[in-house]
Scaffold this motif. Sequence first.
Motif, PDB file in Angstrom:
ATOM      1  N   CYS A 293       0.849  -1.199   0.251  1.00  0.00           N
ATOM      2  CA  CYS A 293      -0.007   0.130  -0.123  1.00  0.00           C
ATOM      3  C   CYS A 293       0.920   1.221  -0.136  1.00  0.00           C
ATOM      4  N   TRP A 297       0.832   4.209  -2.600  1.00  0.00           N
ATOM      5  CA  TRP A 297       0.827   5.757  -2.314  1.00  0.00           C
ATOM      6  C   TRP A 297       1.800   6.611  -2.989  1.00  0.00           C
ATOM      7  N   LYS A 309      -4.044   7.496  -4.599  1.00  0.00           N
ATOM      8  CA  LYS A 309      -3.383   8.119  -3.438  1.00  0.00           C
ATOM      9  C   LYS A 309      -4.532   7.790  -2.048  1.00  0.00           C
ATOM     10  N   LYS A 310      -5.790   8.209  -2.389  1.00  0.00           N
ATOM     11  CA  LYS A 310      -6.515   8.111  -1.536  1.00  0.00           C
ATOM     12  C   LYS A 310      -6.870   6.539  -0.877  1.00  0.00           C
ATOM     13  N   GLU A 313      -4.187   5.496   1.040  1.00  0.00           N
ATOM     14  CA  GLU A 313      -4.243   6.089   2.187  1.00  0.00           C
ATOM     15  C   GLU A 313      -5.148   5.464   3.273  1.00  0.00           C
ATOM     16  N   LYS A 317      -4.399   3.405   6.553  1.00  0.00           N
ATOM     17  CA  LYS A 317      -5.317   3.513   7.821  1.00  0.00           C
ATOM     18  C   LYS A 317      -5.727   2.317   8.624  1.00  0.00           C
TER      19      LYS A 317
END
Length: 323
Positions: A293, A297, A309-310, A313, A317
């Motif tokens: 991941c 990113w 990118k989101k 993220e 998370k």
Amino acid sequence: MSARYRYIWTAFTRLRSNCKFVSQAIHKETLKCPVPCILGFSIFTWLGFEKKLNTEDELIQTIKHCVLFIQRTEYEKAEQLLHVALRQAQQVQHLMGITYIYDVMANLALEREQLDKAKKLFVAVTQRIMADGATEDDLRVIQISTKLARISHLKKEYTTAQLGYDWCIDKLNNIVKNNPNEEVIKLLALTEDWYGRLFLDCNQAENGLNLMISSLDKMRGVSDVEKEHIVIQLNDIGTVCDSIDKIDESIKYFKEAIELGKSLNMNELGAMYVNLGRVYLRKNMLNEARKNCGFGWKLGVLEQNDDIKKEAELCIKQIKSIN
């Protein structure tokens, strides 16, 4: 395959640039994304259209400009010029030229998702070539039938599409048995891939997966298939495996897609890393998940792709929430 038509095959097999490859939610959307078509496999590679016309002929020059506009995705200009070419062909009563232009118009309409228009034009092309002596076993008829099945699929006329795909695959398998020509094998592979996606749309993932794998195996054996297409097939098969809990198989396909995609500078590579990271997360292999991941990113940032990118993220998370 001639250089002139090589771009057509590429367009025929590529995924749309706006397809997304990340997150379970987006996975589901990705599987519905067309694998279009759509300017591919002009029937006139089999007709020998190029050989029968002088390359300096005014009509050919007009058509070549149409092709150039299509390559540049300047579809309005291509459409306008195709009508000019059609008038030229009609004025000199060049019957093959008229049929050729109708075919290009049909493919352009399909590329632009003008499905009713594309269907009408493909039917017209089929009628013209059959009036000229083609039978239902003619490759030209079969390849147009494949596109008509695809149109039914995109219109969500699933029963009609399934009948069309079944008919085309049966015809193509019979041809391949007697004449394993690479062009025919590619058409068979593409038809299987489309058919597999129809099963996915109908919530029959196992059937879809089997057809997509069969398509991939055939594509691997063809000499001039674009590697980008193989990468996309690998990624999408990995996605299907993930959706039906074939986790290890999913990892295998995602890793192969990434390894091949590294050498191609593909914009989608970051999304594939995120896909792989999410599968590792499902296996609770947190270090591998974090690493992949993280790669996704970085590539999302480098490519200025906010979606990737989101999603990367979000993946990171989720990993942190487990630690």
